[in-house]
Design a protein around this motif. Structure first.
Motif, PDB file in Angstrom:
ATOM      1  N   THR A 137       0.812  -1.229   0.000  1.00 24.75           N
ATOM      2  CA  THR A 137       0.000   0.000   0.000  1.00 24.75           C
ATOM      3  C   THR A 137       0.844   1.277   0.000  1.00 24.75           C
ATOM      4  N   ILE A 138       2.132   1.144   0.309  1.00 26.46           N
ATOM      5  CA  ILE A 138       2.933   2.382   0.377  1.00 26.46           C
ATOM      6  C   ILE A 138       3.264   2.862  -1.034  1.00 26.46           C
ATOM      7  N   ASP A 139       2.946   4.126  -1.303  1.00 27.85           N
ATOM      8  CA  ASP A 139       3.182   4.719  -2.631  1.00 27.85           C
ATOM      9  C   ASP A 139       4.575   5.339  -2.645  1.00 27.85           C
ATOM     10  N   TRP A 140       5.605   4.505  -2.829  1.00 29.15           N
ATOM     11  CA  TRP A 140       7.005   4.954  -2.666  1.00 29.15           C
ATOM     12  C   TRP A 140       7.364   6.090  -3.625  1.00 29.15           C
ATOM     13  N   GLN A 141       6.621   6.196  -4.759  1.00 25.87           N
ATOM     14  CA  GLN A 141       6.955   7.259  -5.717  1.00 25.87           C
ATOM     15  C   GLN A 141       6.767   8.647  -5.107  1.00 25.87           C
ATOM     16  N   HIS A 142       5.944   8.721  -4.057  1.00 26.10           N
ATOM     17  CA  HIS A 142       5.630  10.039  -3.459  1.00 26.10           C
ATOM     18  C   HIS A 142       6.200  10.196  -2.060  1.00 26.10           C
ATOM     19  N   ILE A 143       7.314   9.507  -1.832  1.00 28.73           N
ATOM     20  CA  ILE A 143       7.930   9.556  -0.500  1.00 28.73           C
ATOM     21  C   ILE A 143       9.384   9.999  -0.609  1.00 28.73           C
ATOM     22  N   HIS A 144       9.763  10.940   0.271  1.00 29.49           N
ATOM     23  CA  HIS A 144      11.171  11.321   0.449  1.00 29.49           C
ATOM     24  C   HIS A 144      11.688  10.580   1.678  1.00 29.49           C
ATOM     25  N   ILE A 145      12.879  10.012   1.568  1.00 26.60           N
ATOM     26  CA  ILE A 145      13.474   9.254   2.677  1.00 26.60           C
ATOM     27  C   ILE A 145      14.711   9.972   3.193  1.00 26.60           C
ATOM     28  N   TYR A 146      14.749  10.112   4.517  1.00 31.02           N
ATOM     29  CA  TYR A 146      15.875  10.741   5.218  1.00 31.02           C
ATOM     30  C   TYR A 146      16.350   9.777   6.309  1.00 31.02           C
ATOM     31  N   TRP A 147      17.407  10.208   7.057  1.00 26.70           N
ATOM     32  CA  TRP A 147      17.881   9.446   8.210  1.00 26.70           C
ATOM     33  C   TRP A 147      17.914  10.341   9.439  1.00 26.70           C
TER      34      TRP A 147
ATOM     35  N   ALA B 177      19.732   0.249   5.557  1.00 25.38           N
ATOM     36  CA  ALA B 177      18.445   0.494   4.897  1.00 25.38           C
ATOM     37  C   ALA B 177      18.498   0.069   3.435  1.00 25.38           C
ATOM     38  N   GLU B 178      19.645   0.304   2.797  1.00 32.59           N
ATOM     39  CA  GLU B 178      19.780  -0.079   1.389  1.00 32.59           C
ATOM     40  C   GLU B 178      19.671  -1.595   1.243  1.00 32.59           C
ATOM     41  N   ALA B 179      20.280  -2.311   2.139  1.00 34.04           N
ATOM     42  CA  ALA B 179      20.328  -3.779   2.027  1.00 34.04           C
ATOM     43  C   ALA B 179      18.969  -4.424   2.294  1.00 34.04           C
ATOM     44  N   PHE B 180      18.170  -3.842   3.201  1.00 30.28           N
ATOM     45  CA  PHE B 180      16.939  -4.512   3.626  1.00 30.28           C
ATOM     46  C   PHE B 180      15.660  -3.799   3.189  1.00 30.28           C
ATOM     47  N   LEU B 181      15.808  -2.625   2.574  1.00 31.75           N
ATOM     48  CA  LEU B 181      14.597  -1.913   2.144  1.00 31.75           C
ATOM     49  C   LEU B 181      14.788  -1.257   0.778  1.00 31.75           C
ATOM     50  N   LEU B 182      15.738  -0.337   0.656  1.00 28.50           N
ATOM     51  CA  LEU B 182      15.788   0.528  -0.525  1.00 28.50           C
ATOM     52  C   LEU B 182      15.927  -0.257  -1.830  1.00 28.50           C
ATOM     53  N   ARG B 183      16.725  -1.312  -1.810  1.00 24.52           N
ATOM     54  CA  ARG B 183      16.975  -2.051  -3.077  1.00 24.52           C
ATOM     55  C   ARG B 183      15.705  -2.769  -3.552  1.00 24.52           C
ATOM     56  N   ASP B 184      14.701  -2.863  -2.649  1.00 20.48           N
ATOM     57  CA  ASP B 184      13.495  -3.626  -3.003  1.00 20.48           C
ATOM     58  C   ASP B 184      12.273  -2.754  -3.249  1.00 20.48           C
ATOM     59  N   ILE B 185      12.441  -1.427  -3.215  1.00 20.79           N
ATOM     60  CA  ILE B 185      11.260  -0.550  -3.389  1.00 20.79           C
ATOM     61  C   ILE B 185      11.532   0.472  -4.503  1.00 20.79           C
ATOM     62  N   PRO B 186      10.444   0.941  -5.161  1.00 16.33           N
ATOM     63  CA  PRO B 186      10.605   1.863  -6.305  1.00 16.33           C
ATOM     64  C   PRO B 186      10.648   3.331  -5.894  1.00 16.33           C
ATOM     65  N   VAL B 187      11.412   3.627  -4.821  1.00 19.85           N
ATOM     66  CA  VAL B 187      11.527   5.047  -4.444  1.00 19.85           C
ATOM     67  C   VAL B 187      12.495   5.716  -5.417  1.00 19.85           C
ATOM     68  N   PRO B 188      12.112   6.884  -5.958  1.00 18.41           N
ATOM     69  CA  PRO B 188      13.010   7.568  -6.895  1.00 18.41           C
ATOM     70  C   PRO B 188      14.348   7.903  -6.223  1.00 18.41           C
ATOM     71  N   GLU B 189      15.440   7.678  -6.949  1.00 20.09           N
ATOM     72  CA  GLU B 189      16.771   7.897  -6.359  1.00 20.09           C
ATOM     73  C   GLU B 189      16.939   9.304  -5.784  1.00 20.09           C
ATOM     74  N   ASP B 190      16.346  10.297  -6.480  1.00 24.72           N
ATOM     75  CA  ASP B 190      16.534  11.685  -6.015  1.00 24.72           C
ATOM     76  C   ASP B 190      15.666  12.007  -4.798  1.00 24.72           C
ATOM     77  N   ARG B 191      14.941  10.992  -4.317  1.00 24.73           N
ATOM     78  CA  ARG B 191      14.144  11.191  -3.097  1.00 24.73           C
ATOM     79  C   ARG B 191      14.711  10.385  -1.920  1.00 24.73           C
ATOM     80  N   VAL B 192      15.889   9.774  -2.136  1.00 26.50           N
ATOM     81  CA  VAL B 192      16.612   9.095  -1.054  1.00 26.50           C
ATOM     82  C   VAL B 192      17.738  10.029  -0.634  1.00 26.50           C
ATOM     83  N   HIS B 193      17.585  10.648   0.511  1.00 31.25           N
ATOM     84  CA  HIS B 193      18.513  11.698   0.947  1.00 31.25           C
ATOM     85  C   HIS B 193      19.505  11.142   1.967  1.00 31.25           C
ATOM     86  N   ARG B 194      20.579  10.563   1.439  1.00 34.54           N
ATOM     87  CA  ARG B 194      21.595   9.931   2.274  1.00 34.54           C
ATOM     88  C   ARG B 194      22.450  10.994   2.959  1.00 34.54           C
TER      89      ARG B 194
END
Ligand code: 6PG
Length: 232
Positions: free
Chosen positions: A56-66, A84-101
């Motif tokens: 149900t999570i609409d990853w396309q519309h989510i910004h991720i921070y730490w 997070a990359e190993a257990f979540l990010l690699r498996d979800i369609p969050v846009p790269e420019d919305r992953v704020h490492r």
């Protein structure tokens, strides 16, 4: 201190998943986007696995921070991004420019300054994240805000470099001004080694985790049986 107790860490992560799904859906419905900060450490790993399977999570519309990061390379096993990359990010369609490492490989002050600038550009002066996930250390720390550290008294900066008594010692952390601007804060606390800290927080000890009290939002502790074992 709003606390929900769960028999097992898996039950806790199930509840955390549905809570995150609800918060994300509400934010996206109301504002078209959800701003979510992930916590570090190892507690979130099973939660990351569940979130990666969410339908149900609409990853396309989510910004991720730490909430914080260790000053190590993103490929290091000590990196919160790496976890997070190993257990979540690699498996979800969050846009790269919305992953704020947080750039843990940079000089701590430069990494902190850059992250603060990015946050202020993204969130505006209010700095209001929709959700911040946090853990609690055995000493009551949260993010990389440790007991008696001068960073606890920061009232302006949202992000600080800190040198702490933990490995690795240099870290980048969110401060109380940003943490307490959040709409929702969700603490995930599991394991017997957290029981003393949870009891002290419940007794009103001013541990850093107890000082996260959103001015116009909620802070909820999800605690498993072992970590809740000393609670009244
Ligand atoms: C970190 C975290 C830290 C963590 C607690 C709990 O970078 O280590 O941000 O605040 O959440 O130390 O860690 P565990 O989940 O590994 O027990």
């Amino acid at each position: 201190m709003k606390t929900f107790r769960f028999d097992t860490a898996d039950d806790l992560c199930d509840r955390a998943t549905t809570t995150i799904e609800r918060i994300a859906a509400e934010a996206i419905a109301e504002r078209g986007v959800a701003y979510i900060a992930l916590s570090g450490g190892r507690t979130p790993r099973p939660l990351f696995r569940l979130l990666a399977r969410s339908e149900t999570i609409d990853w396309q519309h989510i910004h991720i921070y730490w909430s914080d990061e260790r000053c190590v390379a993103p490929t290091s096993a000590a990196s919160n991004y790496h976890e997070a990359e190993a257990f979540l990010l690699r498996d979800i369609p969050v846009p790269e420019d919305r992953v704020h490492r947080i750039e843990g490989e940079r000089l701590p002050l430069d990494a902190a300054d850059a992250y603060e600038v990015m946050l202020r550009e993204t969130l505006g002066p209010e700095g209001r994240l929709d959700l911040i996930l946090l853990g609690v250390g055995a000493d009551g720390h949260t993010a990389s805000l440790f007991p008696r550290h001068q960073a606890l008294s920061e009232s302006q900066r949202w992000i600080l470099p800190v040198h702490v008594s933990a490995e690795p010692p240099w870290r980048i952390t969110m401060t109380f001004p940003l943490l307490n601007a959040a709409r929702h804060v969700l603490f995930l606390v599991t394991g017997a080694e957290k029981a003393n800290a949870m009891r002290a927080i419940a007794d009103g000890e001013p541990f850093p985790a107890a000082l996260v009290q959103p001015t116009d939002g909620t802070a909820v502790f999800l605690v498993d049986r072992e970590a809740a074992s000393l609670l009244p």
